[in-house]
Design a protein around this motif. Sequence first.
Motif, short mmCIF file in Angstrom:
data_model
loop_
_atom_site.label_atom_id
_atom_site.label_comp_id
_atom_site.label_asym_id
_atom_site.label_seq_id
_atom_site.Cartn_x
_atom_site.Cartn_y
_atom_site.Cartn_z
N UNK A 1 -52.05 -32.16 42.85
CA UNK A 1 -51.24 -31.66 41.74
C UNK A 1 -50.86 -32.81 40.82
N UNK A 2 -51.04 -32.60 39.54
CA UNK A 2 -50.66 -33.60 38.55
C UNK A 2 -49.33 -33.20 37.91
N UNK A 3 -48.36 -34.11 37.96
CA UNK A 3 -47.10 -33.86 37.25
C UNK A 3 -46.66 -35.14 36.58
N UNK A 4 -45.74 -35.00 35.64
CA UNK A 4 -45.24 -36.15 34.88
C UNK A 4 -43.73 -36.17 34.94
N UNK A 5 -43.16 -37.33 35.25
CA UNK A 5 -41.71 -37.52 35.12
C UNK A 5 -41.48 -38.49 33.97
N UNK A 6 -40.41 -38.23 33.22
CA UNK A 6 -40.17 -39.04 32.03
C UNK A 6 -38.71 -38.91 31.63
N UNK A 7 -38.16 -40.00 31.10
CA UNK A 7 -36.78 -39.97 30.60
C UNK A 7 -36.77 -39.36 29.20
N UNK A 8 -36.17 -38.18 29.08
CA UNK A 8 -36.16 -37.48 27.80
C UNK A 8 -34.94 -37.85 26.96
N UNK A 9 -33.79 -37.93 27.61
CA UNK A 9 -32.54 -38.30 26.93
C UNK A 9 -31.84 -39.35 27.77
N UNK A 10 -30.93 -40.10 27.15
CA UNK A 10 -30.23 -41.12 27.93
C UNK A 10 -29.05 -40.49 28.68
N UNK A 11 -28.47 -41.26 29.58
CA UNK A 11 -27.42 -40.73 30.45
C UNK A 11 -26.21 -40.24 29.67
N UNK A 12 -25.87 -40.93 28.58
CA UNK A 12 -24.70 -40.51 27.79
C UNK A 12 -24.95 -39.16 27.12
N UNK A 13 -26.16 -38.95 26.64
CA UNK A 13 -26.49 -37.65 26.04
C UNK A 13 -26.45 -36.55 27.10
N UNK A 14 -26.97 -36.84 28.28
CA UNK A 14 -26.94 -35.87 29.37
C UNK A 14 -25.51 -35.52 29.75
N UNK A 15 -24.65 -36.54 29.81
CA UNK A 15 -23.24 -36.31 30.16
C UNK A 15 -22.55 -35.44 29.11
N UNK A 16 -22.84 -35.66 27.84
CA UNK A 16 -22.27 -34.84 26.78
C UNK A 16 -22.66 -33.37 26.96
N UNK A 17 -23.92 -33.14 27.33
CA UNK A 17 -24.38 -31.76 27.54
C UNK A 17 -23.66 -31.14 28.73
N UNK A 18 -23.54 -31.89 29.83
CA UNK A 18 -22.86 -31.37 31.01
C UNK A 18 -21.40 -31.04 30.69
N UNK A 19 -20.72 -31.89 29.95
CA UNK A 19 -19.33 -31.62 29.58
C UNK A 19 -19.20 -30.35 28.74
#
Length: 221
Positions: free
Chosen positions: A1-19
């Motif tokens: 199986x071929x899959x790709x992992x990649x950083x799409x947004x930085x941690x601060x952007x992710x935290x803003x979304x979670x909040x």
Amino acid sequence: MEYLTHSLIDESEALQIVNKLKAEKSSWQDGKKTAGSHAAEIKSNFQLDKNSKLSMELRDIIVNKIISNPLLKSFTLPSLIHGVMFTQSLVGHRYGSHIDNPYMPSGRSDLSFTLFLNAPEDYEGGELCIQTINKTEKIKLSAGEMIIYPSTQLHSVAEVKDGERHVCVGWIQSYVQNNEERNFLFGLDAGAKGLLAKHGRSDELDLIFQAYSNILRRLGD
């Protein structure tokens, strides 16, 4: 199986979304609502109403991030990014082994993705488990990182033992439906771009780009 992992947004952007997700109180729905009859029996989580203002706002951010990322575009060859939703899994929530519907009201599912929004230490369990012939890959990425994998694979979400798991999931309809053919094109494109960066433009490289474009034209929808 071929899959790709990649950083799409930085941690601060992710935290803003979670909040923002945690602050939203009125638009969460039982995840069984969007599951098929079989999946509903093995699925437990909460999903943000896709028609809510917050969901549409966040969806647009994620979709724009994906289509503006050269690596992700090369890997997926996206003609449509669809079904994007935000989910919350609490203690005891899980999603048993299943395969995504090949055709959804929003589009065909050639590739599936999960964008992890909170840090792995924020919750125990909750791994994305992708089954292969020989083993089960257990994946739990850092906040802001995503995995894209073929929708043809059986997969599940392990039970959350502690904390809360927040992710964004969605599907990609590709111009090239076949996974193997799409991976061939990805390797060819990556190699050609690597040669371009290392040696600059050349007549020989023009022929490679020509071949890539015409193969894509032949294989694409």
